[in-house]
Design an enzyme around this catalytic site. Sequence first.
Site, PDB file in Angstrom:
ATOM      1  N   ASP A 270       1.451  -7.894   2.568  1.00  0.00           N
ATOM      2  CA  ASP A 270       1.377  -6.231   2.138  1.00  0.00           C
ATOM      3  C   ASP A 270       2.836  -5.811   1.891  1.00  0.00           C
ATOM      4  OD1 ASP A 270       0.803  -3.602   1.707  1.00  0.00           O
ATOM      5  OD2 ASP A 270      -0.429  -3.519   3.629  1.00  0.00           O
TER       6      ASP A 270
ATOM      7  N   HIS B 205       0.886  -0.961   0.000  1.00  0.00           N
ATOM      8  CA  HIS B 205      -0.033  -0.102   0.062  1.00  0.00           C
ATOM      9  C   HIS B 205       0.862   1.239  -0.053  1.00  0.00           C
ATOM     10  CE1 HIS B 205       0.096  -0.155   4.690  1.00  0.00           C
ATOM     11  NE2 HIS B 205       0.064   1.168   4.484  1.00  0.00           N
TER      12      HIS B 205
ATOM     13  N   SER C 200       4.160   2.141   8.465  1.00  0.00           N
ATOM     14  CA  SER C 200       3.734   1.207   7.426  1.00  0.00           C
ATOM     15  C   SER C 200       5.066   1.135   6.502  1.00  0.00           C
ATOM     16  CB  SER C 200       2.885   1.443   6.452  1.00  0.00           C
ATOM     17  OG  SER C 200       1.371   1.167   7.175  1.00  0.00           O
TER      18      SER C 200
HETATM   19  N1  ARG Z   1      -4.669   0.237   8.059  1.00  0.00           N
HETATM   20  C1  ARG Z   1      -3.487   0.350   7.365  1.00  0.00           C
HETATM   21  C2  ARG Z   1      -2.732   1.744   7.291  1.00  0.00           C
HETATM   22  O1  ARG Z   1      -3.489   2.452   8.094  1.00  0.00           O
HETATM   23  C3  ARG Z   1      -3.200  -0.262   6.074  1.00  0.00           C
HETATM   24  C4  ARG Z   1      -4.047   0.516   4.708  1.00  0.00           C
HETATM   25  C5  ARG Z   1      -4.102   0.101   3.627  1.00  0.00           C
HETATM   26  N2  ARG Z   1      -4.879  -1.251   3.268  1.00  0.00           N
HETATM   27  C6  ARG Z   1      -6.275  -0.993   3.033  1.00  0.00           C
HETATM   28  N3  ARG Z   1      -6.853  -1.980   2.948  1.00  0.00           N
HETATM   29  N4  ARG Z   1      -6.667   0.127   2.728  1.00  0.00           N
HETATM   30  O2  ARG Z   1      -2.500   2.561   6.459  1.00  0.00           O
HETATM   31  N1  ASP Z   2      -1.398   1.284   7.998  1.00  0.00           N
HETATM   32  C1  ASP Z   2      -0.551   2.151   8.900  1.00  0.00           C
HETATM   33  C2  ASP Z   2       0.423   3.061   7.818  1.00  0.00           C
HETATM   34  O1  ASP Z   2       0.208   3.000   6.621  1.00  0.00           O
HETATM   35  C3  ASP Z   2       0.092   1.816  10.075  1.00  0.00           C
HETATM   36  C4  ASP Z   2      -0.607   1.829  11.150  1.00  0.00           C
HETATM   37  O2  ASP Z   2      -1.449   2.956  10.994  1.00  0.00           O
HETATM   38  O3  ASP Z   2      -0.642   1.037  12.119  1.00  0.00           O
HETATM   39  O4  ASP Z   2       1.291   3.759   8.031  1.00  0.00           O
END
Ligand code: ARG
Ligand code: ASP
Length: 716
Positions: free
Chosen positions: A221, A85, A648
Amino acid sequence: MKKHILLLFVVITGFFKVKADEGMWLPQLLESLNEKRMQSLGMKISASDIYDINKGSLKDAIVSFGGFCTGEVISDQGLLLTNHHCGFDAIQNHSTIDKNFIRDGFWARSKAEELPNAGLFVTFIVRIEDVTEQVLSGAPQNLTESARQSIVDKNARQQLNLVQKESYQNAFIRSFFDGNKYYLFVTETYNDVRLVGAPPSAIGNFGKDTDNWMWPRHTGDFSMFRIYAGKDNKPADYSPENIPYKPKKSLSISMSGMKEGDFTMVFGFPGRTSEYLPSKAVEQIMKVNDPAKILIRDKALKVIDKYMRTDEALKIQYASKYAGISNAWKKWQGEVLGLTNTNAVDKKLKYEAAFTDRVNKNPALQAAYGKLLPQLNGLYEQIKPLALARDYYLETTSKIELFTIVQRIRALNTKRDKGSYVGALKKEIDWMTGFLNELSIKVDKEVFAAMMQLYRENQHPAYVSAYAQEAYKKFGNYAAWAEALYAKSVFADKAKVLQQLKNNPNALFEALQTDEAAQLVVSISNLYDNKVAPSLNEKQSAINQLQRSYMKAQMEVFSEKDFYPDANSTLRVAFGNVKGYQSPTGKNYEYYTYLDGVMKKYKPGDYEFDVPEKLRQLYKQKDFGQYAVNGKVPVCFIASNHTTGGNSGSPALDAYGNLVGLNFDRVWEGTMSDINYDASICRNIMVDIRYILFIVDKFAGASHLVEEMNLVYPKK
Ligand code: ARG
Ligand code: ASP
């Protein structure tokens, strides 16, 4: 009586001991603050193996990836690992209908096939210096915020002029502890970063929005890039002549995996946290701001989702937008739940009571900080309606793409007489082309209706623009208003916007004066700029000033405690142990997931849970190479490292500093860690490095990349 004293003692000391695994620590201070504790938790290396400015240390393998994520160097040829991502933009930009890297993945078979990415950069931290004294010289505590800021800025500029650095290096200064500390960073930024590989989204984003922020997780990921440098190994703009960067340090990769209880740390660039807020602020986030933002996004997402479900083309067009809107939407819901479950406000109130108690017992503290908390909490009460108006303004208007188009043209218009205009126009045409590709007017119109209803009906009328009120009254319903507005506005005509931007941008600038959509946007933003922003900013400045004192006061009053600064996108180390958790509903979660779990979630043809044919075959044939343990391929694991957005792509390291995983998310119950970290349920989620290698080697057949890496097999 004795019992009471004992209880009081337990309650009070509870605040002061460093909570198990909380903290995003400064790498340059690990030796003085954290090394002992880290070693007691199992770390086998020293603080200087992590951060040292005189020899290669782990920090030399960590980069800020594009300023929004983290990446790490995993070979002596500049191979870089980050999340899928995080690399998604690059993957998307190189994708076409025929070569759909989002759907099918991409693997460069040789360096010649690696794909350059305009605008993408990575930044190494060369060294970090404390410049607090210099930056704060001549800036007493009691100055107004703006007066203080101009002194701070002037001092900072001076320091940046004085700093010793090479011509290819940069430097910047950041504020820590709400302006009580300042550190200077010398950095090296590389601008030639090429895409090396990415798995299909069905692996890299397996489970999509349904599984996002959730555990158990089965997402691979990750994506891979390579840093290129000039012939001298120094930063250089993209050139086919550039060579793979030779790093001072690259991470070794442990094939031994992690057991429950093992020491682990995460090294990266966490974006933003607010761990030292007063109770009123936490209460407002929980009860006012988060719920408002959730509601607004809920309505926008419902509209978009409805169309995505019925229209294949719209699904592709809106996939990335939907993921972006829903990521924070879902996180805020977890945050509210977590703050509620952990009684965050109560905890803050108790902390404030202990603080006040100590302050009142000491005349000097009492004189300095006696009134602080009531004042600060009082200001939060005053800012409440303004902050809500801000959220309504920002959240509703930013979902309406028609408004975005108008605002972009307005911004371009202000550059019309400037020398930079020609370049700006060219950039705008590029930007708008991409933007319009991902826009459906049909969908936007309905989003507009939903957003304007919230804007008009859910707020105090004083914060609703008169023009919007009048326009609405003409129709008496939002859908009819939307129909009429979109039918008439030139800014809602995709083809025309692009064509005029290319051939006659002045026509668009003139339309800003007469077009109803433009007038609506101007009236809404003027109302905000005139009626909300000035008082909001004034109150916010007062809060910032008091928050700075409160931060300083907390460190003085609880001087036995080690404090870590809130995240601010600078390099930090979090550490903890691999472990499962029990959710507040009593459910126990294991700390590992396996490929079997992927197959259990597999739904043929599903948008979120499809599994690529090749992966299913490997699974069936148990063709796991060296990447399985007892016949199972590990996929993800969790630990108690304190992380946030920006972390991330951060490496998860074992006790020896070997790479064992790749950080990418947090568990649902613990997303409130940005405000109230709780060691019992806050967990970060990582992909096991063996799953990544399994996909690279067995799934993608890119074993030449694995050969570049340094695999190690530490004994457990
Ligand atoms: N929750 C994670 C972060 O805050 C991963 C986001 C990417 N994945 C998704 N399905 N949107 O960035
Ligand atoms: N998914 C988050 C990021 O893209 C990481 C988190 O918020 O734990 O940085």
